[in-house]
Enzyme design. Structure first.
Site, mmCIF file in Angstrom:
data_model
loop_
_atom_site.group_PDB
_atom_site.id
_atom_site.type_symbol
_atom_site.label_atom_id
_atom_site.label_comp_id
_atom_site.label_asym_id
_atom_site.label_seq_id
_atom_site.Cartn_x
_atom_site.Cartn_y
_atom_site.Cartn_z
ATOM 1 N N TRP A 102 -14.568 4.014 6.458
ATOM 2 C CA TRP A 102 -13.190 4.373 6.096
ATOM 3 C C TRP A 102 -13.084 5.840 5.730
ATOM 4 O O TRP A 102 -12.114 6.508 6.071
ATOM 5 C CB TRP A 102 -12.658 3.450 4.996
ATOM 6 C CG TRP A 102 -12.489 2.054 5.521
ATOM 7 C CD1 TRP A 102 -13.173 0.946 5.133
ATOM 8 C CD2 TRP A 102 -11.616 1.621 6.576
ATOM 9 N NE1 TRP A 102 -12.770 -0.149 5.876
ATOM 10 C CE2 TRP A 102 -11.820 0.245 6.760
ATOM 11 C CE3 TRP A 102 -10.679 2.276 7.381
ATOM 12 C CZ2 TRP A 102 -11.114 -0.506 7.723
ATOM 13 C CZ3 TRP A 102 -9.981 1.537 8.337
ATOM 14 C CH2 TRP A 102 -10.199 0.164 8.503
ATOM 15 N N ASP A 171 -8.886 6.502 -1.788
ATOM 16 C CA ASP A 171 -8.552 5.282 -1.054
ATOM 17 C C ASP A 171 -9.080 4.090 -1.861
ATOM 18 O O ASP A 171 -10.287 3.867 -1.937
ATOM 19 C CB ASP A 171 -9.210 5.338 0.332
ATOM 20 C CG ASP A 171 -8.910 4.120 1.192
ATOM 21 O OD1 ASP A 171 -8.335 3.146 0.675
ATOM 22 O OD2 ASP A 171 -9.261 4.145 2.393
ATOM 23 N N LYS A 195 -5.723 -6.458 0.979
ATOM 24 C CA LYS A 195 -7.010 -6.809 0.383
ATOM 25 C C LYS A 195 -6.800 -7.383 -1.021
ATOM 26 O O LYS A 195 -7.117 -8.524 -1.277
ATOM 27 C CB LYS A 195 -7.936 -5.593 0.303
ATOM 28 C CG LYS A 195 -8.711 -5.269 1.578
ATOM 29 C CD LYS A 195 -7.884 -4.635 2.656
ATOM 30 C CE LYS A 195 -8.642 -4.374 3.930
ATOM 31 N NZ LYS A 195 -8.834 -2.984 4.248
HETATM 32 C C1 LIG Z 1 -8.774 -1.954 5.179
HETATM 33 C C2 LIG Z 1 -9.004 -0.555 4.750
HETATM 34 C C3 LIG Z 1 -8.299 0.513 5.327
HETATM 35 C C4 LIG Z 1 -7.303 0.328 6.468
HETATM 36 O O1 LIG Z 1 -6.226 -0.389 6.053
HETATM 37 P P1 LIG Z 1 -4.981 -0.668 7.025
HETATM 38 O O2 LIG Z 1 -3.924 -1.103 6.052
HETATM 39 O O3 LIG Z 1 -5.398 -1.734 7.985
HETATM 40 O O4 LIG Z 1 -4.638 0.587 7.707
HETATM 41 C C5 LIG Z 1 -8.536 1.778 4.853
HETATM 42 N N1 LIG Z 1 -9.413 2.003 3.853
HETATM 43 C C6 LIG Z 1 -10.112 1.006 3.290
HETATM 44 C C7 LIG Z 1 -11.073 1.318 2.186
HETATM 45 C C8 LIG Z 1 -9.935 -0.304 3.721
HETATM 46 O O5 LIG Z 1 -10.618 -1.306 3.150
#
Ligand SMILES: *Cc1c(COP(=O)(O)O)cnc(C)c1O
Length: 360
Positions: A102, A171, A195
């Protein structure tokens, strides 16, 4: 009907009580005669739902008053672009830490808008750790420093908040609301909802308001944080149902005792699962340096990878779903987000022991 335990990395498990409540409201929201999904986002009823969700989130994370809370679309992946568009503010460079897939995606996207200085990378180590802070090659001219607090695929998580002189951007897609957080240390925090917040379709952005208003020329209006902030995240039609359901999850967390209580449960869940892996005599293995093991995503391999398919099939038969690792790394991964109950982790550990006794 009994529900299975869902270890999916995302879209992930939701609290059963939240789903039941949403089911009650689905046809006829609190006797109003229509579903939340059928309401105008400008109606008094819906605005009350949206405002209450924001208030509960602010309470849970103790968000300081000088931060905006935004409910946006495009997922965390769009933030990889929206962050440089909004936060470069005339700078030509930004700092990024690379601790996994990521981080790497955020870096690749930011390169379209600025010079990216990768201050540290754990790629040579196959993303099993967080590079030591005193080795980071920080640039004082950077617009901000970006890192992924929890690498969902590699199962690597920061156990501290970096102290840097530029705005900190993180993030938190797979770790938001899993433990208390000092929001005041950050310029911006973002998290895709699917998540640890609610259903897919929404991304949460918490941003310090003094960082807003200096947009990269050419940025679409829809991607201007200030426009979103000035319009209460309703410049256009927001994902109303995702927002509503996220609000129910915030209430569930508050009723549970807030993030201190949630963190206590999460620590216990993770500790027992890692102990089961570490005490399996090598039958199961997690490669991450202990201090940086994620409390949300636990990847593990079987010493004999030819058993992987049987493991997944037998797990599914026991009501333990979605344990396959990400396609880029293989093996297994148990995502044990807030909504995965401790009994689910216990059931997984029991299964892992039985499987080893049968085939080890
Ligand atoms: C799942 C995830 C993403 C991407 O998320 P989307 O909403 O599908 O764009 C980005 N960063 C992390 C750490 C993730 O777990």
């Amino acid at each position: 009907m009994t529900r299975a335990y869902n270890f999916c990395a995302g879209p992930a498990a939701l609290p059963q009580s939240v789903l039941s409540e949403a089911q009650k409201d689905l046809l006829n929201y609190k006797g109003k005669g229509l579903s939340v999904m059928e309401m105008s986002h400008r109606s008094n009823d819906y605005v009350a739902i949206a405002e209450e969700a924001e208030k509960d989130l602010r309470d849970l994370l103790k968000v300081p008053a000088n931060y905006k809370v935004l409910f946006l679309q495009g997922g965390a992946s769009l933030q990889f672009a929206q962050i440089p568009m909004n936060l470069l503010r005339g700078h030509s460079t930004a700092d990024y830490v690379n601790t996994g897939m990521w981080s790497a995606k955020a870096i690749a996207e930011a390169k379209k808008y600025c010079d990216v200085n990768v201050v540290a990378s754990d790629e040579h180590n196959k993303f099993r750790s967080v590079p030591a802070f005193d080795t980071w090659n920080l640039n004082s001219k950077a617009a901000y420093l970006h890192y992924a607090e929890n690498e969902t695929i590699h199962g690597v998580q920061f156990n501290y908040i970096p102290e840097v002189d530029v705005p900190l951007v993180a993030d938190f897609s797979s770790s938001i609301l899993s433990q208390p957080l000092d929001v005041s240390k950050f310029g911006l925090i973002y998290a895709g909802a699917q998540k640890n917040i609610g259903p897919a379709g929404i991304v949460l952005v918490i941003v310090r308001e003094d960082l807003l208003g200096e947009l990269l020329p050419g940025t679409p209006t829809m991607l201007d944080y200030k426009v979103a902030a000035d319009n209460g995240s309703m410049y256009n039609t927001p994902p109303t149902f995702s927002w509503y359901l996220s609000g129910l999850v915030f209430k569930w967390l508050k009723n549970l005792g807030g993030l201190e209580k949630m963190a206590e449960i999460n620590q216990r869940k993770a500790a027992k699962l890692y102990a089961a892996i570490d005490n399996s005599g090598g039958f199961y293995h997690n490669p991450v340096v202990k201090n940086y093991r994620s409390i949300m995503n636990v990847p593990f391999t079987l010493a004999d990878a030819s058993l992987d398919k049987t493991f997944l099939k037998d797990a599914e038969a026991r009501g333990l779903l979605n344990l396959a690792g990400h396609r880029s790394v293989g093996g297994m991964r148990a995502s044990i987000y807030n909504a995965v109950p401790e009994e689910g982790v216990d059931a997984l550990i029991d299964f892992m022991k039985d499987f080893q006794a049968k085939l080890g």
